[in-house]
Design an enzyme around this catalytic site. Sequence first.
Site, short mmCIF file in Angstrom:
data_model
loop_
_atom_site.label_atom_id
_atom_site.label_comp_id
_atom_site.label_asym_id
_atom_site.label_seq_id
_atom_site.Cartn_x
_atom_site.Cartn_y
_atom_site.Cartn_z
N GLN A 147 2.76 -10.98 10.65
CA GLN A 147 3.10 -9.76 9.92
C GLN A 147 2.09 -8.64 10.16
OE1 GLN A 147 1.74 -8.85 6.23
NE2 GLN A 147 3.71 -8.79 5.17
N ARG A 199 -7.62 -10.59 4.75
CA ARG A 199 -6.69 -9.72 5.47
C ARG A 199 -7.17 -8.27 5.47
NH1 ARG A 199 -1.93 -6.51 4.23
NH2 ARG A 199 -0.18 -6.92 5.66
N SER A 236 5.30 -5.35 3.22
CA SER A 236 3.96 -5.39 3.79
C SER A 236 3.05 -6.27 2.93
CB SER A 236 3.42 -3.97 3.94
OG SER A 236 2.21 -3.95 4.66
N LEU A 237 1.97 -5.72 2.38
CA LEU A 237 1.07 -6.48 1.53
C LEU A 237 1.83 -7.13 0.36
CD1 LEU A 237 -0.78 -6.12 -1.34
CD2 LEU A 237 -1.71 -7.40 0.58
N GLN A 259 0.83 -1.20 0.00
CA GLN A 259 0.00 0.00 0.00
C GLN A 259 0.87 1.26 0.00
OE1 GLN A 259 -2.84 -1.76 3.25
NE2 GLN A 259 -3.81 0.08 2.46
N HIS A 261 0.87 -3.15 10.94
CA HIS A 261 2.07 -3.69 11.61
C HIS A 261 2.27 -3.19 13.04
CE1 HIS A 261 2.92 -5.26 7.66
NE2 HIS A 261 2.88 -4.04 7.17
#
Length: 311
Positions: free
Chosen positions: A249, A116, A91-92, A10, A200
């Site tokens: 995560q 998610r 991340s993603l 993102q 996170h």
Amino acid sequence: MNFAAVFPGQGSQSLGMMDDLAFHFPIVKETFDQASDVLEQDLWQIVTAGPEELLSQTMITQPLMLAAGVATWRVWLSQDGSMPTATAGHSLGEYSALVASGTIDYATTVKLVGIRSSLMQQAVPEGKGGMAAILGLDAEAVIEGCAKAANGQIVEAVNFNSPEQTVIGGESDAVDRAMQVLSEMGAKRAIKLAMSVPSHCSMLKEISADMAEALAQANFAKSDIPVLHNVSADTCGSEESMKTTVAEQLYKPVRWVETIHALESHGADTIIEFGPGKVLFGLNRRINRKLGNLTINDMASLEKALTAAKG
């Protein structure tokens, strides 16, 4: 050239971000259509026509960025692009890396990312969480400043992006206080990010059990291409430990600086970012200047990377 493939998360999304590659390669739209069928939402319409404010909503952004990363990877393979020594995603983007490595099939990954993003959006009500990028302070100073600013609330260092860029996240008021404290400690800039959920950080720990349950139902295949995970900046030794790490995560920080150095240890002499924008390209250059650094987000950058790969 021995390269590692990395995938953005993102923050790299933009309206029309896949237009150039889609014009040349039908597989781009096909990849988005596959995700749209799974989620029963027209992602291609959103990414090409908007509205733009929809792109910043977590439940939309995450599937879009997964599709963008996988589509770019598929374009690379369609042009006889070589295989990487290792993969990672920010991340993603870690989910895109799992697809590229062959660890999880794409349709299953779309479902997981749908779960998610829904869990994350529901976990923190609108306006209750925030994130900010802190520039010009080392990571230890940022951690110290967050501790000073917390005052009983949650604010944490959540993305260790480069030696002089750390992202913080947590409860909105605490993030605002931390921005002030860190500025007083010498940060060059403290920039509030347009993120609807503070990724996170420990505000998301509660939903990790639900994510772990969804991951437990997925089939993870053994892959010859290592995936380095955000939580550990390392590979996992088993399917079970990989699923645990991917679930964790959600509430543990992205250790991107360590990940880039670890990719070099896995034999990479070049990092290629697959997907829209140049966020990781910029970070990677600040982390390790010894490594070659390329990005693929349009036809020109694809041709440049293919030429470099062929020597």
